[in-house]
Design a protein around this motif. Structure first.
Motif, mmCIF file in Angstrom:
data_model
loop_
_atom_site.group_PDB
_atom_site.id
_atom_site.type_symbol
_atom_site.label_atom_id
_atom_site.label_comp_id
_atom_site.label_asym_id
_atom_site.label_seq_id
_atom_site.Cartn_x
_atom_site.Cartn_y
_atom_site.Cartn_z
ATOM 1 N N THR A 187 0.835 -1.210 0.000
ATOM 2 C CA THR A 187 0.000 0.000 0.000
ATOM 3 C C THR A 187 0.861 1.248 0.000
ATOM 4 O OG1 THR A 187 -1.716 -1.214 1.207
ATOM 5 C CG2 THR A 187 -1.900 1.175 1.163
ATOM 6 N N THR A 188 1.984 1.206 0.685
ATOM 7 C CA THR A 188 2.908 2.341 0.680
ATOM 8 C C THR A 188 3.415 2.627 -0.728
ATOM 9 O OG1 THR A 188 3.624 1.954 2.962
ATOM 10 C CG2 THR A 188 5.128 3.181 1.537
ATOM 11 N N LEU A 189 3.782 1.586 -1.449
ATOM 12 C CA LEU A 189 4.310 1.770 -2.795
ATOM 13 C C LEU A 189 3.310 2.456 -3.706
ATOM 14 C CD1 LEU A 189 6.169 -1.620 -3.408
ATOM 15 C CD2 LEU A 189 7.187 0.621 -3.027
ATOM 16 N N VAL A 190 2.034 2.118 -3.581
ATOM 17 C CA VAL A 190 1.012 2.642 -4.488
ATOM 18 C C VAL A 190 0.399 3.942 -3.971
ATOM 19 C CG1 VAL A 190 -1.242 2.158 -5.533
ATOM 20 C CG2 VAL A 190 0.504 0.370 -5.445
ATOM 21 N N HIS A 191 0.127 4.014 -2.662
ATOM 22 C CA HIS A 191 -0.626 5.151 -2.117
ATOM 23 C C HIS A 191 0.167 6.050 -1.170
ATOM 24 C CE1 HIS A 191 -4.305 3.703 -3.918
ATOM 25 N NE2 HIS A 191 -4.146 2.523 -3.349
ATOM 26 N N GLY A 192 1.383 5.654 -0.836
ATOM 27 C CA GLY A 192 2.190 6.465 0.071
ATOM 28 C C GLY A 192 2.141 5.947 1.504
ATOM 29 N N ARG A 193 3.153 6.305 2.275
ATOM 30 C CA ARG A 193 3.295 5.791 3.639
ATOM 31 C C ARG A 193 2.161 6.239 4.545
ATOM 32 N NH1 ARG A 193 5.173 1.712 6.314
ATOM 33 N NH2 ARG A 193 6.967 1.753 4.890
ATOM 34 N N THR A 194 1.726 7.487 4.434
ATOM 35 C CA THR A 194 0.666 7.982 5.323
ATOM 36 C C THR A 194 -0.621 7.189 5.129
ATOM 37 O OG1 THR A 194 1.603 10.210 5.360
ATOM 38 C CG2 THR A 194 -0.721 9.982 5.949
ATOM 39 N N ALA A 195 -1.034 7.014 3.869
ATOM 40 C CA ALA A 195 -2.266 6.267 3.584
ATOM 41 C C ALA A 195 -2.151 4.822 4.055
ATOM 42 C CB ALA A 195 -2.580 6.314 2.094
ATOM 43 N N ALA A 196 -0.981 4.228 3.902
ATOM 44 C CA ALA A 196 -0.782 2.838 4.327
ATOM 45 C C ALA A 196 -0.885 2.708 5.834
ATOM 46 C CB ALA A 196 0.577 2.336 3.836
ATOM 47 N N GLU A 197 -0.267 3.629 6.555
ATOM 48 C CA GLU A 197 -0.312 3.564 8.016
ATOM 49 C C GLU A 197 -1.720 3.836 8.538
ATOM 50 O OE1 GLU A 197 2.738 6.228 9.263
ATOM 51 O OE2 GLU A 197 4.352 4.755 8.933
ATOM 52 N N GLU A 198 -2.446 4.740 7.888
ATOM 53 C CA GLU A 198 -3.833 4.994 8.287
ATOM 54 C C GLU A 198 -4.697 3.764 8.059
ATOM 55 O OE1 GLU A 198 -4.951 8.400 6.035
ATOM 56 O OE2 GLU A 198 -4.027 9.836 7.431
ATOM 57 N N ALA A 199 -4.477 3.080 6.946
ATOM 58 C CA ALA A 199 -5.240 1.860 6.661
ATOM 59 C C ALA A 199 -4.917 0.772 7.679
ATOM 60 C CB ALA A 199 -4.927 1.369 5.247
ATOM 61 N N ALA A 200 -3.635 0.618 8.004
ATOM 62 C CA ALA A 200 -3.238 -0.390 8.986
ATOM 63 C C ALA A 200 -3.846 -0.086 10.361
ATOM 64 C CB ALA A 200 -1.714 -0.455 9.076
ATOM 65 N N GLU A 201 -3.866 1.196 10.739
ATOM 66 C CA GLU A 201 -4.430 1.576 12.028
ATOM 67 C C GLU A 201 -5.942 1.362 12.055
ATOM 68 O OE1 GLU A 201 -4.980 3.077 15.898
ATOM 69 O OE2 GLU A 201 -3.318 2.098 14.842
ATOM 70 N N ALA A 202 -6.615 1.694 10.955
ATOM 71 C CA ALA A 202 -8.061 1.466 10.887
ATOM 72 C C ALA A 202 -8.370 -0.013 11.024
ATOM 73 C CB ALA A 202 -8.609 2.002 9.566
ATOM 74 N N ALA A 203 -7.564 -0.856 10.387
ATOM 75 C CA ALA A 203 -7.766 -2.303 10.494
ATOM 76 C C ALA A 203 -7.515 -2.785 11.918
ATOM 77 C CB ALA A 203 -6.851 -3.023 9.511
ATOM 78 N N ARG A 204 -6.471 -2.234 12.552
ATOM 79 C CA ARG A 204 -6.166 -2.648 13.927
ATOM 80 C C ARG A 204 -7.323 -2.309 14.852
ATOM 81 N NH1 ARG A 204 -4.767 -0.796 18.612
ATOM 82 N NH2 ARG A 204 -4.840 1.376 17.898
ATOM 83 N N ARG A 205 -7.874 -1.094 14.726
ATOM 84 C CA ARG A 205 -8.964 -0.688 15.593
ATOM 85 C C ARG A 205 -10.218 -1.523 15.328
ATOM 86 N NH1 ARG A 205 -8.235 4.709 13.700
ATOM 87 N NH2 ARG A 205 -10.501 4.808 13.424
ATOM 88 N N THR A 206 -10.422 -1.857 14.073
ATOM 89 C CA THR A 206 -11.626 -2.614 13.720
ATOM 90 C C THR A 206 -11.542 -4.056 14.190
ATOM 91 O OG1 THR A 206 -11.962 -1.237 11.770
ATOM 92 C CG2 THR A 206 -13.102 -3.351 11.816
ATOM 93 N N PHE A 207 -10.425 -4.695 13.901
ATOM 94 C CA PHE A 207 -10.345 -6.136 14.111
ATOM 95 C C PHE A 207 -9.707 -6.539 15.428
ATOM 96 C CE2 PHE A 207 -10.161 -5.642 9.385
ATOM 97 C CZ PHE A 207 -11.474 -6.023 9.176
ATOM 98 N N GLU A 208 -8.900 -5.646 16.005
ATOM 99 C CA GLU A 208 -8.244 -5.995 17.256
ATOM 100 C C GLU A 208 -8.928 -5.356 18.455
ATOM 101 O OE1 GLU A 208 -4.057 -5.284 16.998
ATOM 102 O OE2 GLU A 208 -3.886 -6.278 15.052
#
Length: 420
Positions: free
Chosen positions: A305-326
């Protein structure tokens, strides 16, 4: 694994990009001796490329990183015909305006992988020479070098003919134009290498032959394997559609989730192909097992995701997933897919559990959907699904979202919203 002299061929081999090469020893020796120029073509049949094109984009990236000059060739000319290779029927013809509009969307993704401003990579449009060709001169100067007998022998052509499916004269010319692209790029940039997926082998070899005849030059062909997932699904596509590289067509969160849902058996291979992680780190992540393999999947998802959308977008997506699933928090970024209400009367009552799961993008096919339901691994609106053929009425969507909440296993969740 063979030992190569050049960094280029060594990297392509080690990371799994190398499938076929017309002269691997010759190309390796040339790349070890001097800077070479190579290209891959991308037709503009849609407003964005999808994840299935990433393997080619990464090959161009590694060509640049190993000191050579890659060309991303935009198919502003060839898209006007459409590549018939291994297609059951002709592509829909697009207008010049459609093609140019698609090209604008496609160009954007390459800037994250290639250095055009620094001159280490080139982006060229074959419309520059194809759209204004003189037909009679082209037939005389280029067409005469092609053998119809040989063209009919290629698998991509034989497949259509064996199935008694029409192959138009227009489509038949595609491989001639692609071959001519190679010659034109050699004349303009000194390009001697064409790369692509293995389904392009016949087209690329035609370009090599044409180069020998018209320029008396040594050209090379190199292809990557056509990838499927471990369960047999087509790479870059889900049952719900293509995994687009454009954030306007697929959100960074949905893109992250696509890679997070990678099958265990694909993790090591995908880390090599779709990230820039060092191979020793790939080996460490690939050695994880049990529940720990999920950590490797998160790394894969965040890096791609970082390669395609940039580091900020990738980290936001990872954090959203963590909050949702964890943490169990509901997040608006949960991927939302659509499913048609129509067109027949049966569909207007509702859709089957299998269809809803397939539309969620959490599985790659209807057959995988039925298998997961049989395993008891699927919930729709928090209820375990048992019958793959059971029709779920449209009025069972959740009131707050207007969608079906689909869950596969413990952590894969998507919303499926009725459309039409």
């Amino acid at each position: 694994m063979p030992s190569f002299k050049s960094d280029l061929i060594a990297v392509l081999s080690e990371r799994g990009y190398l499938h076929q090469c017309s002269d691997i020893e010759g190309l390796d020796a040339l790349a070890a001796k001097e800077k070479i120029t190579g290209y891959i073509g991308f037709d503009a049949t849609a407003p964005s490329l999808h994840a299935g094109s990433l393997i080619q984009i990464m090959m161009l990236h590694w060509m640049q990183e190993t000191g050579h000059r890659p060309i991303a060739l935009m198919g502003g000319g060839t898209t006007m015909i459409g590549d018939p290779s291994f297609k059951d029927e002709a592509r829909k013809l697009l207008t010049v305006a459609d093609i140019d509009r698609n090209l604008e969307g496609i160009r954007q993704v390459f800037s994250r992988f290639l250095d055009f401003e620094g001159g280490r990579a080139l982006m060229i449009n074959n419309a520059d020479w194809l759209r204004d060709l003189n037909y009679i001169e082209f037939l005389r100067d280029v067409g005469r070098h092609f053998s119809v007998n040989k063209m009919l022998s290629y698998d991509s052509v034989k497949l259509r003919l064996d199935r008694e499916q029409s192959l138009s004269f227009l489509e038949f010319n595609y491989m001639i134009l692609q071959g001519y692209d190679f010659v034109e790029l050699y004349r303009r940039t000194g390009c001697v290498l064409q790369m692509g997926g293995s389904d392009q082998w016949g087209n690329i070899v035609n370009g090599i032959d044409l180069g020998h005849k018209m320029e008396q030059a040594q050209f090379f062909a190199l292809t990557s394997p056509l990838l499927t997932t471990a369960s047999g699904g087509k790479m870059g596509k889900t049952a719900a559609g293509a995994v687009w590289l454009d954030a306007g067509l697929l959100s960074p969160y949905q893109y992250w989730q696509f890679w997070r849902n990678t099958e265990d058996a694909d993790v090591a291979r995908f880390l090599k192909l779709y990230t820039k992680l060092p191979l020793d780190e790939v080996a460490r992540l690939a050695a994880l097992s049990g529940s720990e393999i999920n950590e490797a999947k998160k790394v894969l998802a965040t890096d791609t995701t970082t390669l395609v959308h940039g580091r900020t977008a990738a980290e936001e997506a990872a954090e959203a997933a963590r909050r949702t699933f964890e943490e169990g928090e509901t997040v608006a970024n949960i991927p939302t897919m659509e499913i048609d209400r129509g067109p027949n009367e049966e569909w207007k009552r509702g859709r089957s559990n299998t269809a809803i799961l397939a539309a969620s993008g959490l599985v790659s096919s209807n057959s995988e959907a039925r298998r997961k339901i049989a395993e008891g691994a699927v919930r729709i609106n928090d209820q375990v699904v048992k019958d793959p053929n059971e029709i779920i009425p449209w009025d069972r969507v959740e009131p707050g979202t207007g969608a079906f909440k689909v869950q596969l296993g413990k952590k894969k969740i998507a919303l499926v919203k009725p459309r039409g």
